[in-house]
Write an enzyme that holds these catalytic residues in place. Structure first.
Site, PDB file in Angstrom:
ATOM      1  N   ARG A 238      -8.513-101.724  31.553  1.00 13.97           N
ATOM      2  CA  ARG A 238      -7.491-102.296  31.277  1.00 13.97           C
ATOM      3  C   ARG A 238      -7.847-103.980  31.703  1.00 13.97           C
ATOM      4  NH1 ARG A 238      -2.678-104.189  33.590  1.00 13.97           N
ATOM      5  NH2 ARG A 238      -0.854-104.390  32.188  1.00 13.97           N
TER       6      ARG A 238
ATOM      7  N   LYS B  54       4.234-103.545  35.636  1.00 18.76           N
ATOM      8  CA  LYS B  54       4.995-103.841  34.509  1.00 18.76           C
ATOM      9  C   LYS B  54       6.538-104.379  34.990  1.00 18.76           C
ATOM     10  CE  LYS B  54       2.339-102.314  30.584  1.00 18.76           C
ATOM     11  NZ  LYS B  54       2.114-101.779  29.480  1.00 18.76           N
TER      12      LYS B  54
ATOM     13  N   SER C 213       1.899 -96.061  23.514  1.00 16.44           N
ATOM     14  CA  SER C 213       2.686 -96.140  24.460  1.00 16.44           C
ATOM     15  C   SER C 213       4.164 -95.960  23.872  1.00 16.44           C
ATOM     16  CB  SER C 213       2.930 -97.497  25.245  1.00 16.44           C
ATOM     17  OG  SER C 213       1.899 -97.690  25.939  1.00 16.44           O
TER      18      SER C 213
END
Length: 286
Positions: free
Chosen positions: A111, A209, A180
């Site tokens: 990521r 997040k 997701s």
């Protein structure tokens, strides 16, 4: 490539920030060690001067030794230039990922939100090679093209990214596509569109997040009941709360800081792997 549920047991998502922080701490320790070593050298020099031993002409052996020192200095300068060209935290991130794999991680996701594209690709190629050497699936976050060019095993996309059908056309039938999902409707739609596995969460509050609300356990169970593809729980999972997911029906957990924020990534991964193996073996509560 059919996604095997055992690949999803302990899914590690990289975080360069932790690698950079650890690399900085190691550099500080190294500088301190060099400083202490320099003070010892100064002390030895003082002792030598007090001995009154002055050498006028250098011996042949001394000249050869000095030439070797000069050669080593040149090599050091070249090495330092190479280090300057590296991505911050790169060496440490590679070490962390390899340690995590040795500890029991079954899948790795790269990521990168802030790297320039060419560096992201270079990093993905290196990570794909590392994971391949350990026979661990490797996926790239958000970027199907980087996944394709790097030789990754697949990609993980969000609800607002490229459509699953378009990703499949780009990557081909043999690559993994993770999606997701936050609701039963999103999960079912992703499976029907060809997703190989789901990342569902956040199951706990998470600093990664901040705009995502924690999912209820009921919703997590409903999603697991509604689909046949593997479901990986993600978001705020640590060794302290992982077992709360027992009986939910998930096929594994995805973690970031629970591994990469730890000094010993191998041990952190091994501890989590033991927990998730126990958790997955429990019968779902439905």
């Amino acid at each position: 490539m059919k996604c095997k549920k055992e690949w999803m047991r302990l899914y590690a998502v990289t975080d360069r920030a932790w690698a950079v922080r650890q690399e900085s701490e190691e550099t500080d320790d190294e500088i301190f060690g060099q400083k202490m070593s320099g003070e010892e050298t100064d002390d030895r020099s003082s002792v030598q001067r007090m001995s009154g031993k002055v050498v006028g002409d250098k011996s042949t052996e001394q000249k050869i030794s000095e030439e070797e020192d000069n050669d080593r200095s040149s090599e050091q300068r070249i090495s330092e230039k190479q280090v300057d060209d590296l991505i911050p935290g790169e060496k440490t991130l590679k070490k962390q990922v390899e340690a995590a794999i040795r500890g029991g991680v079954t899948c790795v996701q790269l990521r990168e939100k802030n790297l320039p594209r060419e560096k992201f690709l270079a990093e993905a190629i290196r990570m794909a090679k590392l994971c391949r050497s350990h026979q661990v699936p490797f996926v790239v976050n958000d970027d199907p093209e980087i996944a394709l060019l790097s030789g990754a095993d697949g990609v993980h996309i969000g609800q607002d990214d490229m459509k699953i059908a378009d990703v499949r056309r780009l990557l081909g039938a043999d690559k993994l596509i993770g999606v997701s999902a936050h609701t039963v409707e999103e999960a079912v739609a992703a499976e029907k569109s060809g997703a190989d596995y789901l990342g569902v969460g956040a199951v706990f509050t998470t600093s990664t997040k901040s705009n995502v609300r924690a999912l209820s356990m009921e919703t997590l169970r409903d999603i697991c009941r509604a689909v046949a593809i593997p479901v990986v729980a993600i978001g705020g999972i640590t060794k302290d709360n992982a077992m709360q997911l027992a009986g939910s029906g998930v096929d594994g957990i995805a973690v970031v800081s629970a591994i990469f924020a730890e000094k010993d990534c191998r041990k952190a991964a091994a501890d989590l792997r033991g927990m998730v193996d126990s958790m997955i073996d429990l019968v779902p509560d439905f």
